[in-house]
Scaffold this active site. Structure first.
Site, PDB file in Angstrom:
ATOM      1  N   GLU A 330      57.645 -13.779-112.969  1.00 27.40           N
ATOM      2  CA  GLU A 330      58.024 -14.382-114.246  1.00 27.40           C
ATOM      3  C   GLU A 330      59.307 -15.186-114.106  1.00 27.40           C
ATOM      4  O   GLU A 330      59.505 -16.198-114.783  1.00 27.40           O
ATOM      5  CB  GLU A 330      58.190 -13.305-115.317  1.00 27.40           C
ATOM      6  N   HIS A 359      45.593   1.321 -94.777  1.00 34.11           N
ATOM      7  CA  HIS A 359      44.158   1.510 -94.555  1.00 34.11           C
ATOM      8  C   HIS A 359      43.338   0.545 -95.406  1.00 34.11           C
ATOM      9  O   HIS A 359      42.131   0.404 -95.191  1.00 34.11           O
ATOM     10  CB  HIS A 359      43.756   2.951 -94.886  1.00 34.11           C
ATOM     11  N   LYS A 461      51.177 -16.547-125.390  1.00 34.49           N
ATOM     12  CA  LYS A 461      51.245 -15.879-126.692  1.00 34.49           C
ATOM     13  C   LYS A 461      50.718 -16.792-127.801  1.00 34.49           C
ATOM     14  O   LYS A 461      49.996 -16.363-128.700  1.00 34.49           O
ATOM     15  CB  LYS A 461      52.688 -15.465-126.991  1.00 34.49           C
TER      16      LYS A 461
END
Length: 532
Positions: A330, A359, A461
């Site tokens: 951000e 792994h 938003k």
């Protein structure tokens, strides 16, 4: 001081690089090793003028310069752990007051001075937040909680109804002895507001008393703060205007959960302050955050061309990569630089923990596309409770796995940083966070972007709000019970796209909300929808 090239296969020369490029702070017991990054003396010399400017910019930031020009805000998270740096007495006193209030409140909850409405001690916390208001607290709890100490934490960090249901179901009757803490800086963020509504409904259905169980963490005089005042909530904590969500962990956002699980928040702040001092040094070679930022810059050609793979070999730091995703991405993920040029900057972050994830994806890191650098984090102190059985110590194997993975990556020409800590506690967590915060700030200066605003987040938003408005219009069109196609609905509304309308209708019909659909779902244009 000069040092040899990374590409050498000579062990003695690599040892010299390690010694030359190792930073160490004895009191904190933290080492930073960038010797296996593709960075050399010439790189540091070329970057020196940029760092001189970066150090001055960081100094101005700490002195109260406007850093978030979009919102005309200062960026003062460094003041939270050293209030004496704040620009005025009022701010310094406010910070000190909030820390004292957090400690007093948490102590009174733990000692049963502050009780649940039913007269019992509080047992749990339901923390409601989004982004940094959830990731910071989650990191504090996962990293510092000890079994049997403090309150048990549960999180609403999304608006997934199923997730909310599972959390509330898991709390069960304990909801009546649960503190419900809602975090929203502006008080208008939809996600915590929706979570708060759902928690309040369930709590009151079970006989709880919202005002005597609710706590707000928000800016003074925000919508949430005013609601908490009007309804006489149990307590309110300030989320300062000059603290961004991704750097809020040393504010009430991180300190309150830390105190409620019984960790030492003063030590946490002291560790951050101590690392701040170390990373404030205006010398590239002796400043660990500058060394790390320089290594990032060279690795990605100053354009973020390599991802950061975070591999902490410590279960307590399992969510640290998620925390860093917001802090780094951000802050640095920007389309425009400060001069208005399109640069598309950023560093992608992913990872989880070692040795589990070696792994999972070390095969690709070692032999696949070379588009990353790894950041290993280790704690040398194994802990006292788990020892040797048949002369086999889990801690020795963990260290072996880290060194083995690091060596395998180096043999493949892959780059890595290693951060080592003698032990892990609240002080060391504070220092670790402060190290990355400063590295992000310095890197932002190197690439000439503003690390302290987030226009892309705001755009998201606004787009979400637009979709919710469109949904209201879709529902209004279908309220007459007439069957219509997607295109017909869109034509009546006169805005939005057919695709957006289809997505909304598909969601409405998937839930028990009185909508039905006819047609072939494989051919959206054939579908017809109605309100029953």
């Amino acid at each position: 001081m000069s040092f040899p090239d990374f590409s050498t296969s000579d062990a003695q020369i690599q040892w010299q690089r390690f010694c030359d490029l190792l930073w160490f702070q004895d009191d904190l017991g933290i080492w930073l090793d960038i010797s296996r990054m593709h960075i050399n003396t010439g790189d540091l010399e070329k970057l020196r003028p940029r760092f001189e400017l970066a150090f001055k910019s960081m100094q101005a930031l700490e002195q109260g310069a406007i850093a978030n020009a979009d919102e005309q805000r200062m960026v003062g998270h460094y003041w939270l752990r050293q209030p004496q740096l704040a620009p005025d007495d009022e701010t310094r006193e406010h910070i000190a007051h909030e820390i004292n209030l957090i400690e007093t409140f948490s102590r009174n909850v733990a000692n049963g001075v502050i009780k649940a409405p039913n007269g019992k001690k509080f047992s749990d916390v339901l923390w409601i937040g989004i982004g940094g208001s959830a990731l910071g607290p989650l990191l504090m709890v996962r990293a510092l909680e000890n079994q049997g100490e403090g309150l048990s934490f549960h999180f609403f960090d999304n608006v997934d109804p199923d997730g909310m249901s599972r959390v509330l179901g898991g709390l069960g009757e304990a909801l009546t002895t649960t503190l419900v803490i809602t975090v929203s800086k502006s008080g208008a963020t939809p996600e915590p507001h929706l979570g708060m509504q759902q928690a309040r409904l369930r709590l009151e259905e079970m006989g709880g008393q919202w005002a005597r169980q609710a706590v707000a963490v928000t800016m003074l005089n925000s919508r949430l703060d005013k609601q908490a005042q009007d309804e006489s909530w149990l307590e309110r904590f300030d989320m300062f205007d000059w603290v961004g969500g991704r750097t809020s962990i040393t504010s009430a956002v991180g300190l309150l959960p830390g105190a409620l699980i019984g960790s030492d928040i003063r030590e946490f702040l002291a560790g951050a302050a101590q690392m701040d001092e170390a990373t404030r040094v205006a010398d590239l070679r002796t400043n660990p955050a500058a060394l790390m930022a320089a290594a990032w810059f060279v690795a990605g050609d100053g354009q973020g061309r390599r991802d950061m793979v975070v591999l902490p070999y410590k279960d307590r730091l399992e969510v640290f990569s998620r925390y860093l995703q917001q802090l780094v991405m951000e802050s640095l993920g920007k389309r425009l630089d400060r001069d208005g040029n399109v640069v598309h900057q950023g560093i992608a972050v992913y990872g989880n923990k070692g040795s589990t994830d070696q792994h999972a994806y070390v095969q690709q890191l070692r032999d696949g596309v070379d588009n990353f650098f790894a950041t290993f984090i280790e704690v040398l102190d194994d802990g006292a409770d788990i020892g040797a059985i048949n002369n086999e110590r889990p801690g020795d194997f963990l260290d072996g796995f880290l060194q083995g993975t690091r060596s395998a990556l180096t043999e493949g020409g892959r780059q890595s940083i290693c951060i080592s800590m003698r032990r892990f506690d609240s002080r060391r967590l504070g220092a670790l966070i402060a190290l990355f915060e400063r590295a992000v700030g310095l890197y932002g200066e190197l690439v000439n972007i503003n690390a302290y605003h987030q226009p892309g987040v705001e755009a998201g938003k606004k787009a979400a709000a637009s979709i919710l408005n469109l949904q209201s219009q879709v529902e209004a069109v279908l309220s007459d019970g007439v069957e219509r196609s997607v295109d017909e609905v869109q034509q009546i509304i006169g805005e939005g796209s057919d695709e957006a309308v289809f997505w909304i209708l598909r969601h409405l019909t998937a839930n028990d909300r009185g909508y039905s659909a006819q047609g072939n779902w494989s051919h959206p244009a054939s579908m017809r929808f109605t309100k029953n």
